[in-house]
Design a protein around this motif. Structure first.
Motif, mmCIF file in Angstrom:
data_model
loop_
_atom_site.group_PDB
_atom_site.id
_atom_site.type_symbol
_atom_site.label_atom_id
_atom_site.label_comp_id
_atom_site.label_asym_id
_atom_site.label_seq_id
_atom_site.Cartn_x
_atom_site.Cartn_y
_atom_site.Cartn_z
ATOM 1 N N ARG A 261 0.913 -1.316 -0.004
ATOM 2 C CA ARG A 261 -0.176 -0.056 -0.121
ATOM 3 C C ARG A 261 0.953 1.355 0.221
ATOM 4 N NH1 ARG A 261 -2.506 -3.058 4.114
ATOM 5 N NH2 ARG A 261 -1.900 -1.576 5.614
ATOM 6 N N GLU A 262 0.353 2.402 -0.616
ATOM 7 C CA GLU A 262 1.048 3.558 -0.497
ATOM 8 C C GLU A 262 1.534 4.159 0.855
ATOM 9 O OE1 GLU A 262 2.329 5.796 -2.971
ATOM 10 O OE2 GLU A 262 1.595 4.421 -4.712
ATOM 11 N N SER A 263 0.617 3.753 1.835
ATOM 12 C CA SER A 263 0.860 4.366 3.198
ATOM 13 C C SER A 263 1.970 3.436 3.734
ATOM 14 C CB SER A 263 -0.685 4.049 4.105
ATOM 15 O OG SER A 263 -0.479 2.587 4.059
ATOM 16 N N GLN A 264 2.293 2.105 3.348
ATOM 17 C CA GLN A 264 3.251 1.407 3.648
ATOM 18 C C GLN A 264 4.720 2.037 3.154
ATOM 19 O OE1 GLN A 264 2.126 -2.378 2.643
ATOM 20 N NE2 GLN A 264 0.972 -3.054 4.341
#
Length: 325
Positions: A261-264
């Motif tokens: 994910r982008e957050s990761q």
């Protein structure tokens, strides 16, 4: 030289002469020893201790080991191929199922299966389940109480009694990969169970893993050490390019760190790139020790959505059991 067998295939040993003179030198022993157990039982640390150098990564995170990894130990009179495996656990995704399949398959056709149990954690239902998987295996079975340096003598004795009740073992040894205590005793026990056989790998070979895979794993280890929760499980690393500059005695390495994910991605990169720089600095130190020269490491973080649920992506990272293996 004979061709080495596949990781899960045991070579047919030469038939010794029944009338060999008593003064004849003992036969050369060779064979395969598979390490199995729950996650974090100390399998990879034992591999490194046996070789006397770091070739396998280790951390406190489950699923640290994702490859079926073979280390080759060659000494006068014997060659032992030690097969490191992923920790056997209750899977939560397709990747977990693939890793379990890797570990269980690695017990087929070998000479010795060594089950590692963390002496500091006690024997649990997960250990009992792994022990039951040994019933279908024809190999000699050895119990290994690892991390013995973390408990006192009284606690170790209790753990040994609990382990003995799990299975009718062919041998049991308590050891510490950290201090080296009784690592040699484990190796001697394993060698004693091996058949007579040839060298299956060159004498100077220490592992069957391609250098690119070891480099990717060293980088992944530093990510595991820097993060907790879901980040470590979502990490996959691929070595994209490796080139050695002989004039500068320098390896240039390009690697991709994949998350889901982008957050990761933002977490791994960190504020102002602080986290990825720290990962690179720590990984470079290990890589320079491994390669024996300076290293320029360029690691980029990329998103591959839900790759742990995609068998083709799992295969791309080299995890699990491909149909033709």
């Amino acid at each position: 030289m004979d061709q080495p067998p596949d990781a899960g295939t045991q070579p047919a040993p030469p038939t010794p002469s029944p009338e060999a003179p008593a003064s004849e030198a003992p036969p050369h022993r060779s064979g395969f020893v598979t390490l199995v157990g729950r996650p974090n039982a100390g399998k990879s640390s034992l591999v490194n201790a046996l070789l006397g150098k770091k070739v396998a990564i280790a951390s406190d995170t489950a699923q640290t080991t994702r490859h079926r990894f073979r280390a080759v130990i060659t000494r006068p009179g014997y060659q032992v191929v030690v097969v490191d495996t992923p920790g056997i656990h209750k899977p939560h995704d397709l990747l977990g199922e693939e890793l379990n399949a890797t570990a269980i398959k690695a017990m087929d056709g070998v000479d010795v299966v060594a089950m590692l149990i963390d002496a500091s954690q006690g024997v649990g239902t997960g250990d009992a389940w792994v022990a039951r998987q040994l019933e279908r295996v024809a190999a000699r079975k050895v119990a290994v109480l690892s991390k013995a340096d973390l408990v006192d003598a009284e606690a170790l004795a209790r753990q040994q009694a609990a382990v003995e009740s799990l299975y009718a073992w062919d041998g049991l040894v308590s050891l510490s990969a950290l201090t080296g205590a009784h690592v040699g005793a484990f190796l001697d026990m394993a060698v004693s169970f091996l058949p007579a056989g040839p060298l299956w790998f060159p004498e100077d070979m220490e592992t069957d893993q391609p250098l690119e895979v070891i480099v990717a794993e060293f980088i992944r280890e530093k990510v595991l050490q820097g993060f907790r929760d879901e980040i470590p499980h979502a990490i996959g690393v691929v070595t994209e390019e490796m080139a050695y500059d002989a004039k500068k005695d320098l390896y240039r390495i390009e690697a991709s760190i994949f998350v889901e994910r982008e957050s990761q991605k933002g977490m791994v990169i960190g504020k102002g790139g602080a986290s990825i720089r720290e990962i690179g600095t720590k990984a470079r130190a290990d890589l320079e020790h491994l390669l024996g020269c300076r290293v320029f490491l360029d690691a980029k973080v990329k998103v591959k959505k839900n790759w742990r649920r995609d068998v083709s992506q799992i295969r791309r990272f080299g995890y699990g059991e491909a149909p033709d293996r």
